[in-house]
Enzyme design. Structure first.
Site, PDB file in Angstrom:
ATOM      1  N   ASN A 199     -14.373  -2.335 -28.501  1.00 29.48           N
ATOM      2  CA  ASN A 199     -14.177  -0.888 -28.690  1.00 29.48           C
ATOM      3  C   ASN A 199     -15.274  -0.144 -27.951  1.00 29.48           C
ATOM      4  O   ASN A 199     -16.149  -0.749 -27.342  1.00 29.48           O
ATOM      5  CB  ASN A 199     -14.174  -0.559 -30.192  1.00 29.48           C
ATOM      6  CG  ASN A 199     -15.461  -1.011 -30.861  1.00 29.48           C
ATOM      7  OD1 ASN A 199     -16.518  -0.482 -30.570  1.00 29.48           O
ATOM      8  ND2 ASN A 199     -15.362  -2.031 -31.712  1.00 29.48           N
TER       9      ASN A 199
ATOM     10  N   ASP B 142     -11.899  -5.469 -36.213  1.00 25.34           N
ATOM     11  CA  ASP B 142     -11.189  -5.891 -37.443  1.00 25.34           C
ATOM     12  C   ASP B 142     -10.300  -7.104 -37.180  1.00 25.34           C
ATOM     13  O   ASP B 142      -9.979  -7.860 -38.093  1.00 25.34           O
ATOM     14  CB  ASP B 142     -10.308  -4.748 -37.951  1.00 25.34           C
ATOM     15  CG  ASP B 142     -11.154  -3.607 -38.505  1.00 25.34           C
ATOM     16  OD1 ASP B 142     -10.862  -2.436 -38.251  1.00 25.34           O
ATOM     17  OD2 ASP B 142     -12.169  -3.931 -39.161  1.00 25.34           O
TER      18      ASP B 142
ATOM     19  N   LYS C 105      -8.373 -19.133 -18.426  1.00 22.33           N
ATOM     20  CA  LYS C 105      -7.783 -17.807 -18.214  1.00 22.33           C
ATOM     21  C   LYS C 105      -6.266 -17.906 -18.332  1.00 22.33           C
ATOM     22  O   LYS C 105      -5.627 -18.769 -17.713  1.00 22.33           O
ATOM     23  CB  LYS C 105      -8.156 -17.275 -16.824  1.00 22.33           C
ATOM     24  CG  LYS C 105      -7.606 -15.870 -16.576  1.00 22.33           C
ATOM     25  CD  LYS C 105      -7.895 -15.387 -15.184  1.00 22.33           C
ATOM     26  CE  LYS C 105      -7.176 -14.044 -14.954  1.00 22.33           C
ATOM     27  NZ  LYS C 105      -7.308 -13.562 -13.552  1.00 22.33           N
TER      28      LYS C 105
ATOM     29  N   PHE D  65     -20.605   2.684 -42.772  1.00 24.22           N
ATOM     30  CA  PHE D  65     -20.018   3.779 -41.995  1.00 24.22           C
ATOM     31  C   PHE D  65     -18.496   3.677 -42.136  1.00 24.22           C
ATOM     32  O   PHE D  65     -17.970   2.613 -42.475  1.00 24.22           O
ATOM     33  CB  PHE D  65     -20.395   3.650 -40.508  1.00 24.22           C
ATOM     34  CG  PHE D  65     -21.682   4.354 -40.145  1.00 24.22           C
ATOM     35  CD1 PHE D  65     -22.908   3.812 -40.522  1.00 24.22           C
ATOM     36  CD2 PHE D  65     -21.667   5.541 -39.431  1.00 24.22           C
ATOM     37  CE1 PHE D  65     -24.097   4.445 -40.195  1.00 24.22           C
ATOM     38  CE2 PHE D  65     -22.861   6.189 -39.088  1.00 24.22           C
ATOM     39  CZ  PHE D  65     -24.071   5.639 -39.477  1.00 24.22           C
TER      40      PHE D  65
ATOM     41  N   LYS E 219     -13.539   2.955 -49.061  1.00 21.88           N
ATOM     42  CA  LYS E 219     -14.441   1.901 -48.543  1.00 21.88           C
ATOM     43  C   LYS E 219     -15.715   1.843 -49.372  1.00 21.88           C
ATOM     44  O   LYS E 219     -16.254   0.776 -49.635  1.00 21.88           O
ATOM     45  CB  LYS E 219     -14.757   2.165 -47.063  1.00 21.88           C
ATOM     46  CG  LYS E 219     -13.551   1.912 -46.165  1.00 21.88           C
ATOM     47  CD  LYS E 219     -13.762   2.280 -44.718  1.00 21.88           C
ATOM     48  CE  LYS E 219     -12.499   2.002 -43.905  1.00 21.88           C
ATOM     49  NZ  LYS E 219     -12.584   2.511 -42.514  1.00 21.88           N
TER      50      LYS E 219
ATOM     51  N   LYS F 159     -16.086  -1.831 -51.057  1.00 19.32           N
ATOM     52  CA  LYS F 159     -17.138  -2.699 -50.508  1.00 19.32           C
ATOM     53  C   LYS F 159     -18.400  -2.667 -51.345  1.00 19.32           C
ATOM     54  O   LYS F 159     -19.429  -3.216 -50.949  1.00 19.32           O
ATOM     55  CB  LYS F 159     -17.427  -2.294 -49.052  1.00 19.32           C
ATOM     56  CG  LYS F 159     -16.174  -2.376 -48.154  1.00 19.32           C
ATOM     57  CD  LYS F 159     -16.466  -2.140 -46.689  1.00 19.32           C
ATOM     58  CE  LYS F 159     -15.187  -2.114 -45.876  1.00 19.32           C
ATOM     59  NZ  LYS F 159     -15.339  -2.659 -44.518  1.00 19.32           N
TER      60      LYS F 159
END
Ligand code: PMT
Length: 426
Positions: free
Chosen positions: A223, A292, A302, A337, A351, A355
């Site tokens: 990301n 995730d 490859k 976060f 969350k 958590k």
């Protein structure tokens, strides 16, 4: 070479017991090289005499700009149009209400409306008044108007109550003022050049940056996290005295010197490193953008492209924060976060509880100029057992980092005083 003009700051002092602390704010700004003028409300004069501020600032202190003694007949214009920053500290609940609703019935509120410079407000009041929905509505209105608010500290108040409401430390007010003025904290020219060392006993483990989940030796899932938010937290925490260890993914920026950095690649690598380090940490801040999902079967060679589409089977990666949160030790603080694009607060709240966190920092990562890769961020902080969320408007990541750490310090103080109260009953 353009000459660097001395920064001009106006301080508005309103009628609270903390008015005397504005003397330290004045001195701190002067020591950082600012030219400071002071205005007071009549009530403020009940707590500190204008002469005190006049002696320190060397300038007439405006209480009532229509007073015959006032040498400047258009003081509210001079004040508001020629300064680089207007600091209102302390700000009472009454003043907050007037500023939030455009009431201009004295010099400070008139100057506020006429002011074109940035405005920094440091409220101070009784805890129950601070938590009252009306006060919180006024604070939110001021934030929405672009005013920077320095949240009051927790602690024992002059009125004997304990809780949020005490004026933030003058050094913190000076430090934020200088940051708004574009100065660095280090420009403070005195022994106070170090920010308040309020994390001196903490060992903080911070994750930062993205993870990379291999598909084959060439391709991966990742990301846009750069690591800036995590590194800003690390830098700010070290400036405030903490020992910091970072578990970093593949970041695009350099980590702060002075922190120990453990480099990782995949979510599993990051999980293993966090599990190795977590027992020694008093605070864990999970700022990393951990993938995730990962390829269920990554290929050692490859994958050859063909005309046909390529189907990737993905599986969940280990949830590091959840594993650590569900196994946290007594006294450890867990800060997560939440990267959201909709229903930010409610998703973050889920969350926070799922958590088993103490705090979660929610950011809308779909917002332009904020979040991933950006130098800025806008966050909402949710703290367990606290219905009031703290909104931090778009600010630099270093400023956001300090605001997050301010809330961590408050949470630490609350948990420490709650634990000592419990032990004293045993
Ligand atoms: O790095 P920057 O470019 O500065 O960008 C900053 C940021 C946008 C990455 C940062 O502000 C941020 O939002 N970090 C969290 C990103 C994320 O993974 O959020 P999430 O809602 O998907 O995860 C929730 C929490 O669980 C996070 O604390 C995350 O670190 C953690 N997590 C997530 C997945 C997983 N497998 N393990 C985890 O520990």
């Amino acid at each position: 070479m353009s000459e660097v003009r001395v920064k001009r700051v106006a301080i508005g002092v309103t009628g609270g017991i903390a008015a005397y602390k504005s003397i330290e704010v004045l001195r701190g700004l002067q020591q950082a090289g600012c030219e400071v003028r002071v205005a007071m409300t009549r009530h403020a004069c009940e707590f500190v005499r204008p002469l005190t501020f006049r002696a320190l600032s060397g300038a007439y202190v405006i209480v009532d700009d229509y007073s015959a003694e006032n040498p400047d007949p258009i003081a509210h214009i001079t004040f508001s149009q020629t300064i680089d920053l207007f600091v209102i500290a302390p700000a009472t609940a009454n003043t907050l209400a007037k500023l939030a609703n455009g009431v201009a019935d004295d010099f400070i509120t008139s100057t506020y409306l006429a002011c074109t410079a940035p405005i920094l407000i440091a409220p101070a009041m009784n805890s129950v008044m601070w938590s009252h929905p009306a006060t919180q509505r006024n604070v939110q209105k001021l934030r929405n108007d672009g005013v920077r608010i320095i949240e009051p500290d927790d602690g024992e108040m002059a009125c004997g109550t304990i809780g949020p409401g005490r004026l933030s430390h003058p050094e913190r007010i000076v430090s934020v003022a200088l940051e708004i003025l574009g100065e660095t904290r280090q420009r403070l020219s005195t022994s106070e050049s170090k920010p308040v060392q309020d994390l001196i006993d903490e060992r903080i483990l911070i994750t930062a940056g993205p993870t990379r989940e291999p598909i084959d030796p060439v391709r991966f899932i990742s990301n846009r996290s750069s690591g800036k938010m995590g590194f800003a937290l690390a830098r700010a925490a070290m400036q405030r005295g903490a020992q910091v260890r970072i578990v970093a993914g593949i970041t695009t920026v350099v980590p702060p010197s002075g922190a120990e950095v453990i480099e990782t690649t995949s979510a599993e690598d990051m999980r293993a490193a966090v599990i190795r380090e977590i027992d020694d940490a008093t605070i864990f801040i999970s700022a990393a953008a951990v993938a995730d999902y990962r390829a269920k079967h990554s290929s050692p060679k490859k994958l050859k492209k063909s005309e046909a589409e390529m189907i990737l089977e993905l599986e969940r990666t280990p949830d590091i924060l959840k594993q650590v949160g569900l196994n946290k030790k007594t006294g450890q603080l867990m800060v997560g976060f939440a990267a959201e694009t909709d229903d930010v607060k409610s998703n973050a709240q889920k969350k926070l509880s799922q958590k088993n966190l103490d705090m979660i920092v929610a950011n809308d990562v779909s917002r332009e100029g904020s979040g991933f890769e950006s130098d800025n961020n806008a966050v909402t902080i949710l703290v367990r057992d606290n219905p009031l969320s703290i909104d931090i408007p778009l600010s630099s990541k270093p400023e956001v980092a300090n605001r997050i750490l301010d809330e961590v310090v408050k949470l630490r103080r609350r948990t420490t005083s709650a634990m000592s109260a419990k032990h004293s009953k045993l």
